[in-house]
Design an enzyme around this catalytic site. Sequence first.
Site, PDB file in Angstrom:
ATOM      1  N   GLY A 134       0.795  -1.220   0.000  1.00  0.00           N
ATOM      2  CA  GLY A 134       0.000   0.000   0.000  1.00  0.00           C
ATOM      3  C   GLY A 134       0.826   1.268   0.000  1.00  0.00           C
ATOM      4  O   GLY A 134       0.271   2.360  -0.006  1.00  0.00           O
ATOM      5  N   CYS A 135       2.138   1.132   0.014  1.00  0.00           N
ATOM      6  CA  CYS A 135       3.005   2.306  -0.040  1.00  0.00           C
ATOM      7  C   CYS A 135       3.483   2.520  -1.466  1.00  0.00           C
ATOM      8  O   CYS A 135       3.832   1.562  -2.143  1.00  0.00           O
ATOM      9  CB  CYS A 135       4.227   2.131   0.867  1.00  0.00           C
ATOM     10  SG  CYS A 135       3.870   2.334   2.604  1.00  0.00           S
ATOM     11  N   GLN A 136       3.507   3.764  -1.873  1.00  0.00           N
ATOM     12  CA  GLN A 136       4.031   4.129  -3.185  1.00  0.00           C
ATOM     13  C   GLN A 136       5.529   3.825  -3.221  1.00  0.00           C
ATOM     14  O   GLN A 136       6.061   3.364  -4.216  1.00  0.00           O
ATOM     15  CB  GLN A 136       3.765   5.614  -3.399  1.00  0.00           C
ATOM     16  CG  GLN A 136       4.309   6.191  -4.651  1.00  0.00           C
ATOM     17  CD  GLN A 136       3.999   7.698  -4.732  1.00  0.00           C
ATOM     18  OE1 GLN A 136       3.171   8.214  -4.001  1.00  0.00           O
ATOM     19  NE2 GLN A 136       4.682   8.368  -5.617  1.00  0.00           N
ATOM     20  N   SER A 137       6.206   4.099  -2.117  1.00  0.00           N
ATOM     21  CA  SER A 137       7.637   3.815  -1.989  1.00  0.00           C
ATOM     22  C   SER A 137       7.803   2.432  -1.368  1.00  0.00           C
ATOM     23  O   SER A 137       6.853   1.858  -0.854  1.00  0.00           O
ATOM     24  CB  SER A 137       8.291   4.844  -1.068  1.00  0.00           C
ATOM     25  OG  SER A 137       7.878   6.135  -1.377  1.00  0.00           O
TER      26      SER A 137
END
Length: 140
Positions: free
Chosen positions: A50-53
């Site tokens: 769920g993290c872009q990074s």
Amino acid sequence: MTINEIQDEIIDEFSALDDWMDRYQMLIDLGSEQEPLADEYKTEQNLIDGCQSRVWVQCDKQEDGTLHFTAESDALIVKGIVTLLLRVLSDHTPQEILNSDLYFIEEIGLKEHLSPTRSNGLLAMIKRIKAYALAYSVKA
């Protein structure tokens, strides 16, 4: 210090900065000061969905029953955000972590100044940390 005392300390630190560019710089500085996560912990299991990074969070239970978290991200602002989360939640008991209300996020204006994808990532990091706390509270 209690979780709330640490949150209040962070709120004081951020309220000294009026401009959001200064607050972003503070997050970047926090991220760059963080110790790198050992490569052995950069696993799929520790990777936050769920993290872009890319963000990894490692949890270890201490002898005194508290949980110690370490983390790393490939994005400096995200690394700063996770550093703040760990500062608040690391080295507390699973129950303290589960009972915590992370009001500092709203108080320092972080929630309103993050992009939707970074907000989702922040929620995913909190969810993972609380999931570790829940798992260790069940094992106790």
